[in-house]
Motif scaffolding. Structure first.
Motif, mmCIF file in Angstrom:
data_model
loop_
_atom_site.group_PDB
_atom_site.id
_atom_site.type_symbol
_atom_site.label_atom_id
_atom_site.label_comp_id
_atom_site.label_asym_id
_atom_site.label_seq_id
_atom_site.Cartn_x
_atom_site.Cartn_y
_atom_site.Cartn_z
ATOM 1 N N LEU A 188 6.827 -4.492 2.326
ATOM 2 C CA LEU A 188 5.873 -4.901 3.369
ATOM 3 C C LEU A 188 5.081 -3.723 3.943
ATOM 4 C CD1 LEU A 188 7.774 -7.720 5.302
ATOM 5 C CD2 LEU A 188 6.127 -7.909 3.427
ATOM 6 N N HIS A 189 5.746 -2.601 4.190
ATOM 7 C CA HIS A 189 5.005 -1.470 4.764
ATOM 8 C C HIS A 189 3.914 -1.014 3.810
ATOM 9 C CE1 HIS A 189 4.463 2.762 6.272
ATOM 10 N NE2 HIS A 189 4.326 2.046 7.371
ATOM 11 N N ARG A 190 4.271 -0.899 2.548
ATOM 12 C CA ARG A 190 3.301 -0.481 1.515
ATOM 13 C C ARG A 190 2.133 -1.462 1.426
ATOM 14 N NH1 ARG A 190 4.565 -0.562 -4.492
ATOM 15 N NH2 ARG A 190 6.686 -1.067 -3.860
ATOM 16 N N LEU A 191 2.453 -2.756 1.463
ATOM 17 C CA LEU A 191 1.387 -3.763 1.373
ATOM 18 C C LEU A 191 0.451 -3.671 2.583
ATOM 19 C CD1 LEU A 191 3.407 -6.856 0.098
ATOM 20 C CD2 LEU A 191 1.454 -5.803 -1.064
ATOM 21 N N PHE A 192 1.039 -3.542 3.767
ATOM 22 C CA PHE A 192 0.205 -3.454 4.975
ATOM 23 C C PHE A 192 -0.688 -2.208 4.914
ATOM 24 C CE2 PHE A 192 1.208 -6.461 8.579
ATOM 25 C CZ PHE A 192 1.903 -7.386 7.831
ATOM 26 N N ARG A 193 -0.116 -1.088 4.474
ATOM 27 C CA ARG A 193 -0.930 0.136 4.345
ATOM 28 C C ARG A 193 -2.071 -0.084 3.351
ATOM 29 N NH1 ARG A 193 -0.391 4.679 7.504
ATOM 30 N NH2 ARG A 193 -1.274 5.823 5.761
ATOM 31 N N SER A 194 -1.757 -0.753 2.269
ATOM 32 C CA SER A 194 -2.744 -0.869 1.184
ATOM 33 C C SER A 194 -3.969 -1.692 1.576
ATOM 34 C CB SER A 194 -2.089 -1.462 -0.073
ATOM 35 O OG SER A 194 -1.817 -2.828 0.140
ATOM 36 N N VAL A 195 -3.826 -2.558 2.597
ATOM 37 C CA VAL A 195 -4.999 -3.345 3.003
ATOM 38 C C VAL A 195 -5.668 -2.768 4.251
ATOM 39 C CG1 VAL A 195 -4.092 -5.438 1.938
ATOM 40 C CG2 VAL A 195 -3.720 -5.068 4.392
ATOM 41 N N GLY A 196 -5.224 -1.582 4.687
ATOM 42 C CA GLY A 196 -5.954 -0.881 5.739
ATOM 43 C C GLY A 196 -5.291 -0.845 7.107
ATOM 44 N N PHE A 197 -4.108 -1.461 7.252
ATOM 45 C CA PHE A 197 -3.427 -1.364 8.547
ATOM 46 C C PHE A 197 -2.847 0.046 8.713
ATOM 47 C CE2 PHE A 197 -2.911 -6.056 7.980
ATOM 48 C CZ PHE A 197 -3.540 -6.447 9.152
ATOM 49 N N THR A 198 -2.795 0.523 9.957
ATOM 50 C CA THR A 198 -2.199 1.837 10.205
ATOM 51 C C THR A 198 -0.979 1.730 11.137
ATOM 52 O OG1 THR A 198 -3.934 2.176 11.842
ATOM 53 C CG2 THR A 198 -4.216 3.278 9.716
ATOM 54 N N ALA A 199 -1.153 1.189 12.342
ATOM 55 C CA ALA A 199 -0.014 1.110 13.277
ATOM 56 C C ALA A 199 0.823 -0.120 12.929
ATOM 57 C CB ALA A 199 -0.513 1.042 14.707
ATOM 58 N N ILE A 200 1.759 0.088 12.017
ATOM 59 C CA ILE A 200 2.557 -1.032 11.482
ATOM 60 C C ILE A 200 3.964 -0.933 12.059
ATOM 61 C CG2 ILE A 200 3.442 -2.070 9.344
ATOM 62 C CD1 ILE A 200 1.136 -0.230 7.986
ATOM 63 N N GLU A 201 4.540 -2.062 12.412
ATOM 64 C CA GLU A 201 5.941 -2.078 12.880
ATOM 65 C C GLU A 201 6.767 -2.944 11.955
ATOM 66 O OE1 GLU A 201 6.799 -3.222 16.916
ATOM 67 O OE2 GLU A 201 5.126 -1.994 17.637
ATOM 68 N N LEU A 202 7.864 -2.384 11.460
ATOM 69 C CA LEU A 202 8.808 -3.151 10.643
ATOM 70 C C LEU A 202 10.014 -3.545 11.499
ATOM 71 C CD1 LEU A 202 8.997 -1.141 7.290
ATOM 72 C CD2 LEU A 202 7.383 -2.934 7.940
ATOM 73 N N SER A 203 10.580 -4.684 11.176
ATOM 74 C CA SER A 203 11.820 -5.101 11.843
ATOM 75 C C SER A 203 12.559 -6.060 10.918
ATOM 76 C CB SER A 203 11.528 -5.774 13.191
ATOM 77 O OG SER A 203 10.694 -6.893 13.023
ATOM 78 N N VAL A 204 13.762 -6.419 11.313
ATOM 79 C CA VAL A 204 14.511 -7.416 10.536
ATOM 80 C C VAL A 204 14.946 -8.538 11.460
ATOM 81 C CG1 VAL A 204 15.354 -5.825 8.759
ATOM 82 C CG2 VAL A 204 16.730 -6.219 10.827
#
Ligand code: SAM
Length: 274
Positions: A188-204
């Protein structure tokens, strides 16, 4: 009965739909039960605010969309769903409008929504990057995109169920053959980065169940239902024998009644601001 506002796409049958679970009534019962287990924490994660215009991509039976519409005053939800069978069985709610369509090509202008989310969808699509880029496009600047996905290697059950482990390996191979990815949660982090997002938060979002706890039997039952929904497809694709499949399911059936049994899993979530 949900409202179909655009039904000019091809009706999806099990044969030509790459969706691994299909839309048989028994699978719809499983999906509804899974919603009952997982909607509360996921809706809190979405942080829905009054007056929001929200899009769910891959809205299934609309149970989650209805919960999102109920989370704050004056919330409107649009559910995009490819399958007419899912829309036909979806919850009717005046605050939710269902539109038949494909997640890869969202028929909305740029910046149409305050919040755009997908749950248990990216694992099924041919091009998750494109879907996420579309979700970002239709989110207004300052709005949020949020997803929750699966990684089947994160299942932990005890006592060990080695036959079941083999079935899940076959399931992941079959899903890959259909063009999906049973491990997409880790990307998910990689995918979000690849479409241009920068401030991304991961959680479970955790699933922690043990024999005697309220959700244990329902959770193990859901794991079995996942496999059963793909049984015919896995057999036809030749990824596993009938005997091996039965052995894996029987192990899980025994786990349900094993007083020492426990099952742990985490859903992978990501969110970012446009
Ligand atoms: C596992 S269900 C999840 C439904 C709902 N999001 C939930 O959390 O209960 C996945 C849904 O995505 C739909 N779907 C799969 N591929 C799709 C696509 N390319 N475009 C739109 N919907 C899709 C399936 O038909 C199915 O209803």
């Amino acid at each position: 009965m949900g409202r179909v506002v655009n039904d000019d796409t091809e009706p999806a049958s099990r044969k030509d739909d790459p969706y691994i679970h299909g839309t048989d009534p028994s699978e719809q019962v499983r999906l509804a039960a899974l919603n009952r287990m997982t909607n509360g924490p996921f809706v809190r994660f979405l942080d829905v605010r009054p007056g929001m215009r929200v899009l769910e991509v891959g809205s299934g039976l609309g149970i989650l969309a209805t919960a999102v519409a109920s989370a704050a005053n004056d919330v409107e939800v649009v559910g995009i769903e490819r399958s007419p069978m899912q829309i036909a069985a979806a919850v009717a709610d005046p605050r939710v409008r269902y539109v038949q369509g494909d997640a890869h090509s969202l028929d909305f202008p740029d910046g149409s929504f305050d919040l755009v989310y997908a749950r248990y969808l990216l694992e099924h699509v041919a091009d998750p990057e494109r879907v996420l880029a579309e979700m970002r496009r239709v989110t207004r600047p300052g709005g949020r995109v949020a997803v929750c996905e699966n990684d089947v290697t994160l299942f932990r059950i005890d006592p060990p169920c080695p036959e079941n482990d083999l079935v899940w390996s076959a399931f992941a191979r079959y899903q890959a053959a259909l063009g999906g990815d049973a491990l997409i949660g880790r990307r998910l982090h990689r995918l979000f980065r690849s479409v241009g997002f920068t401030a991304i938060e991961l959680s479970v979002q955790p699933e922690v169940h043990w024999h005697g706890s309220p959700g244990y039997v329902a959770w193990v039952h859901n794991i079995i239902g996942n496999l059963e929904s793909a049984r015919n497809g896995m057999r036809a694709a030749g990824v596993i024998s009938e005997a091996a499949l039965n052995a894996g399911v029987e192990e899980l059936e025994r786990l349900k009644t094993n007083m020492s049994g426990s099952a742990v899993f985490v859903w992978n979530r990501a969110t970012a601001t446009r």
